[in-house]
Write a protein that holds these residues in place. Sequence first.
Motif, PDB file in Angstrom:
ATOM      1  N   GLU A  52       0.811  -1.223   0.000  1.00  9.37           N
ATOM      2  CA  GLU A  52       0.000   0.000   0.000  1.00  9.37           C
ATOM      3  C   GLU A  52       0.839   1.265   0.000  1.00  9.37           C
ATOM      4  N   VAL A  53       2.010   1.214   0.581  1.00  8.90           N
ATOM      5  CA  VAL A  53       2.851   2.419   0.679  1.00  8.90           C
ATOM      6  C   VAL A  53       4.080   2.355  -0.237  1.00  8.90           C
ATOM      7  N   ASP A  54       4.173   1.321  -1.039  1.00  9.61           N
ATOM      8  CA  ASP A  54       5.320   1.161  -1.937  1.00  9.61           C
ATOM      9  C   ASP A  54       5.293   2.247  -3.010  1.00  9.61           C
ATOM     10  N   LEU A  55       6.415   2.886  -3.242  1.00  3.62           N
ATOM     11  CA  LEU A  55       6.502   3.994  -4.201  1.00  3.62           C
ATOM     12  C   LEU A  55       6.383   3.540  -5.653  1.00  3.62           C
ATOM     13  N   ARG A  56       6.473   2.237  -5.896  1.00  6.66           N
ATOM     14  CA  ARG A  56       6.377   1.734  -7.278  1.00  6.66           C
ATOM     15  C   ARG A  56       4.929   1.571  -7.715  1.00  6.66           C
ATOM     16  N   ASP A  57       3.959   1.983  -6.904  1.00  7.06           N
ATOM     17  CA  ASP A  57       2.534   1.887  -7.220  1.00  7.06           C
ATOM     18  C   ASP A  57       2.169   0.428  -7.529  1.00  7.06           C
ATOM     19  N   ILE A  58       2.223  -0.393  -6.498  1.00  9.93           N
ATOM     20  CA  ILE A  58       2.055  -1.844  -6.623  1.00  9.93           C
ATOM     21  C   ILE A  58       0.582  -2.246  -6.617  1.00  9.93           C
ATOM     22  N   GLU A  59       0.216  -3.067  -7.588  1.00 13.28           N
ATOM     23  CA  GLU A  59      -1.097  -3.711  -7.612  1.00 13.28           C
ATOM     24  C   GLU A  59      -0.885  -5.147  -7.147  1.00 13.28           C
ATOM     25  N   VAL A  60      -1.712  -5.612  -6.203  1.00 21.05           N
ATOM     26  CA  VAL A  60      -1.523  -6.941  -5.615  1.00 21.05           C
ATOM     27  C   VAL A  60      -2.747  -7.802  -5.883  1.00 21.05           C
ATOM     28  N   GLU A  61      -2.490  -9.035  -6.303  1.00 17.57           N
ATOM     29  CA  GLU A  61      -3.539 -10.039  -6.449  1.00 17.57           C
ATOM     30  C   GLU A  61      -3.221 -11.168  -5.479  1.00 17.57           C
ATOM     31  N   VAL A  62      -4.233 -11.631  -4.753  1.00 16.15           N
ATOM     32  CA  VAL A  62      -4.040 -12.721  -3.788  1.00 16.15           C
ATOM     33  C   VAL A  62      -5.001 -13.858  -4.136  1.00 16.15           C
TER      34      VAL A  62
END
Length: 58
Positions: free
Chosen positions: A43-53
Amino acid sequence: MAKWALRATSRSGQPVNVITGAPTDEITVYSEDDLNRRLAAAEVDLRDIEVEVRRLPD
């Protein structure tokens, strides 16, 4: 024990996989605490991370 597949993708195309430099990486997570820690970090990663679980079968 529950386990999940977590796929992280940089929306900006920045490297997520430190070995290959790819903008996507997938790992298996074996504890809910570890999963929650990784989701909070994304959520705070500067690389603008999209996560799928995905929950994996036991």
